[in-house]
Design an enzyme around this catalytic site. Structure first.
Site, mmCIF file in Angstrom:
data_model
loop_
_atom_site.group_PDB
_atom_site.id
_atom_site.type_symbol
_atom_site.label_atom_id
_atom_site.label_comp_id
_atom_site.label_asym_id
_atom_site.label_seq_id
_atom_site.Cartn_x
_atom_site.Cartn_y
_atom_site.Cartn_z
ATOM 1 N N ASP A 1 -58.021 -11.427 53.047
ATOM 2 C CA ASP A 1 -59.336 -11.805 52.660
ATOM 3 C C ASP A 1 -59.499 -13.246 52.566
ATOM 4 O OD1 ASP A 1 -61.737 -12.585 51.264
ATOM 5 O OD2 ASP A 1 -61.388 -10.621 49.866
ATOM 6 N N PHE B 1 -58.597 -10.045 43.770
ATOM 7 C CA PHE B 1 -60.301 -9.915 43.377
ATOM 8 C C PHE B 1 -60.823 -8.705 43.101
ATOM 9 C CE2 PHE B 1 -64.867 -10.522 44.096
ATOM 10 C CZ PHE B 1 -65.163 -11.460 43.294
ATOM 11 N N ARG C 1 -62.464 -23.149 36.225
ATOM 12 C CA ARG C 1 -62.300 -23.259 37.551
ATOM 13 C C ARG C 1 -62.978 -24.576 38.005
ATOM 14 N NH1 ARG C 1 -63.175 -18.639 41.777
ATOM 15 N NH2 ARG C 1 -65.263 -18.932 41.127
ATOM 16 N N TYR D 1 -71.048 -17.285 51.448
ATOM 17 C CA TYR D 1 -71.676 -18.026 50.681
ATOM 18 C C TYR D 1 -71.094 -19.049 49.922
ATOM 19 C CZ TYR D 1 -70.480 -14.191 47.394
ATOM 20 O OH TYR D 1 -70.058 -13.282 46.928
ATOM 21 N N LYS D 2 -69.724 -19.292 50.187
ATOM 22 C CA LYS D 2 -68.838 -20.005 49.422
ATOM 23 C C LYS D 2 -68.805 -21.422 50.102
ATOM 24 C CE LYS D 2 -66.573 -16.180 46.776
ATOM 25 N NZ LYS D 2 -65.908 -15.176 46.910
HETATM 26 C C1 LIG Z 1 -66.243 -13.916 46.592
HETATM 27 C C2 LIG Z 1 -65.174 -12.669 47.131
HETATM 28 C C3 LIG Z 1 -65.733 -11.775 47.485
HETATM 29 C C4 LIG Z 1 -67.187 -11.468 47.351
HETATM 30 O O1 LIG Z 1 -67.252 -9.997 47.823
HETATM 31 P P1 LIG Z 1 -69.032 -9.725 48.308
HETATM 32 O O2 LIG Z 1 -68.714 -8.078 48.351
HETATM 33 O O3 LIG Z 1 -69.603 -10.611 49.119
HETATM 34 O O4 LIG Z 1 -69.692 -9.971 46.914
HETATM 35 C C5 LIG Z 1 -64.615 -10.825 47.770
HETATM 36 N N1 LIG Z 1 -63.539 -11.050 47.665
HETATM 37 C C6 LIG Z 1 -63.024 -12.210 47.213
HETATM 38 C C7 LIG Z 1 -61.446 -12.555 47.318
HETATM 39 C C8 LIG Z 1 -63.814 -13.244 46.831
HETATM 40 O O5 LIG Z 1 -63.522 -14.560 46.424
#
Ligand SMILES: *Cc1c(COP(=O)(O)O)cnc(C)c1O
Length: 401
Positions: free
Chosen positions: A188, A123, A360, A213-214
Site C-alpha cells: 500500500d 491502516f 501528525r 488524494y494525498k
Molecule cells: C489514505 C489511506 C487509505 C485510504 O483508503 P480509501 O479507500 O481511498 O479511503 C488506505 N490505506 C492507507 C494506508 C492510507 O493511508
C-alpha cells in the site's frame, strides 16, 4: 530559525512550484499527506470538462475526449513515480476497493494457501479488507514479519510508509523474503507515492495500491490506483468482474471475458470529473519529478526535526530519526494531541491528529516551504508554553480528525 528558513527557501529549486497551487493566505498547510492542496490547473481543467466536454459534447466525449481511456492514461502517468511501467498501473476506485480486488486476485494465484499476513496497527481499511475476504488474517509485529511467513501465506500485505509514525518498510528485503516463502506481496503506497523513492520494478513487487488524494493532489475522494507486475497479468483474476473490465464492454455479451492486463481491474464506469482532477495533480507531480520531490521532502523534515528538538524539546518524536527510513511526515506524541492540533489550526497551522496521542505533520514537498516549517514551530512552541491548548473548545472532537 526563521531567517535560516528564509535563506533555505531562497535557494530551493522547488520554491517556484508553490504558485502552481491555490493555497489560502495565512494558512500553513502541513496536512498534504491527508488531503493534497488544489493545483490551479485543476480548476481550469474541471471547468473545461464540465462546460465543453460534458455540457456541449455530451456523450460523444467518451470517444472525442477519450474519457474511456482515462483509467489507463492516468495510471500510466502515475507509473514513473512508483518505478512501474505504464501498462502495469491503472487509476480506479478507492484504495479500499483496490485492496479487496487484489487480495482476491492473490488468493486465486496461490491456491491451497489461505493466509494474508500483515501487521497490527496497519491502516484500518487494509486490515478490514482482509477480514471481509475469504482469507485467514495473520498479524505479526514489524520485526517479526519474516518469521511469520510460511507455506500457508498467500499474500504479504503491508503499508510501505506507516500512516501514523511515518516508519518505512524495506520494500526490497521484505518482498524477497515473501517470495522465498512462496508468497506474493501487496504494497500500500498511500503515504509513499509522490513523496518517497519507490521502485516496484527493482524490488520485484507483485502488486500495489495507492491513494490519489494525498501526495498526488487529486482532490477529496480522488480515484486510487492499482499496480500488478506484468508477469502476473495472464493469471490476474478480478473478483469484482464488472463490465468495464470486460474485453469488449460494448459487445454486451452475457459471458464475462477479462480485458487484457490491468484493464481488467476496472469494474464500473470511471468517475470522469474526479479522474480529470486526479490527472492534473499527477501531471504536476510528474513535471516536478520524483527525485527533486524526495530531496526536498527530506530537507524539509530534517529542518523541522532539528528545529523542534531545539524549540519544543518536550515533545517526543515517534518517527524514525533517519530520513531514509521514514515518509514525508513527522509525528509527535502528546497526551492531548487532539487539543494541540486544534489549537494549532486556530492559529492557521493545519496538521492533524491520529488517535490516541499523535500530532501528525506532513511536508508535501511540492508546496511546503522552510519558512512554513519555522512558523509552525513558533506557533507550536507558543501553544505549549502558554497552555492555550487546554481551552475547552479545542477538546470538542469533530467527525473527521
Ligand atoms: C489514505 C489511506 C487509505 C485510504 O483508503 P480509501 O479507500 O481511498 O479511503 C488506505 N490505506 C492507507 C494506508 C492510507 O493511508
Amino acid at each position: 530559525m526563521l531567517n535560516k528558513a528564509i535563506e533555505l527557501d531562497a535557494a530551493d529549486p522547488l520554491a517556484r512550484f508553490r504558485e502552481r497551487f491555490d493555497l489560502p493566505d495565512g494558512v500553513i498547510y502541513l496536512d498534504g499527506n491527508s488531503l493534497g492542496a488544489l493545483p490551479k490547473s485543476t480548476r481550469e481543467r474541471l471547468a473545461q470538462v464540465v462546460d465543453a466536454e460534458w455540457g456541449r459534447d455530451l456523450i460523444r466525449s467518451w470517444n472525442t475526449a477519450d474519457w474511456i481511456g482515462m483509467p489507463q492514461r492516468v495510471g500510466g502517468k502515475i507509473a514513473p513515480l512508483i518505478g512501474a511501467c505504464p501498462h502495469e498501473v491503472i487509476a480506479c476506485d478507492s484504495v479500499s476497493v483496490n485492496l479487496a480486488k487484489l487480495i482476491g486476485a492473490a488468493l486465486h494465484m496461490r491456491p491451497g494457501r489461505t493466509v494474508v499476513l500483515s501487521e497490527p496497527g496497519n491502516f484500518p481499511t487494509d486490515i478490514y479488507m482482509v477480514q471481509g475476504s475469504p482469507a485467514e488474517q495473520r498479524l505479526a509485529a514489524r520485526d517479526r514479519i519474516v518469521d511469520a511467513l510460511d507455506e500457508n501465506v498467500a499474500l504479504l500485505m503491508l503499508t510501505h510508509v506507516h500512516y501514523k509514525t511515518g516508519a518505512m518498510f524495506d520494500m526490497a528485503a521484505l518482498t524477497e523474503a515473501a517470495h522465498a516463502a512462496g508468497a506474493l506481496v501487496l504494497w500500500d503506497l498511500s503515504h509513499s507515492g509522490g513523496a518517497v523513492p519507490v521502485d516496484l520494478g527493482a524490488c520485484n513487487a507483485d502488486m500495489a495500491v495507492g491513494c490519489g488524494y494525498k501526495y498526488l493532489n487529486g482532490g477529496p475522494g480522488a480515484p486510487a490506483y492499482a499496480f500488478v507486475a506484468e508477469r502476473h497479468h495472464a493469471a490476474l483474476v478480478n473478483p469484482i468482474s464488472g463490465w468495464m473490465g470486460h474485453a469488449a464492454p460494448f459487445a454486451f455479451s452475457d459471458e464475462y471475458a477479462p480485458a487484457p492486463g490491468v484493464s481488467r481491474l476496472l469494474a464500473g464506469t470511471p468517475p470522469v470529473l474526479a479522474m480529470a482532477a486526479l490527472e492534473c495533480g499527477v501531471e504536476l507531480m510528474a513535471e516536478i519529478g520524483i527525485e527533486p520531490l524526495v530531496a526536498k521532502s527530506r530537507a524539509l523534515s530534517e529542518f523541522f526535526r532539528a528545529a523542534m528538538a531545539e524549540h519544543c524539546p518536550g515533545l517526543e518524536c515517534v518517527s524514525p530519526a533517519d530520513p531514509a527510513l521514514r515518509g514525508s511526515q513527522l509525528s509527535y506524541r502528546h497526551l492531548e494531541a487532539y487539543a494541540l492540533s486544534q489549537a494549532l489550526i486556530a492559529r492557521g497551522v493545519i496538521g492533524d491528529f491520529r488517535a490516541p496521542d499523535v500530532l501528525r505533520l506532513g511536508f508535501a514537498p511540492a508546496y511546503v516551504g522552510f519558512a512554513d516549517c519555522a512558523r509552525a514551530i513558533e506557533a507550536l512552541a507558543e501553544v505549549l508554553a502558554s497552555g492555550a491548548w487546554q481551552r475547552e473548545e479545542f477538546r470538542q472532537r469533530a467527525a473527521v480528525t
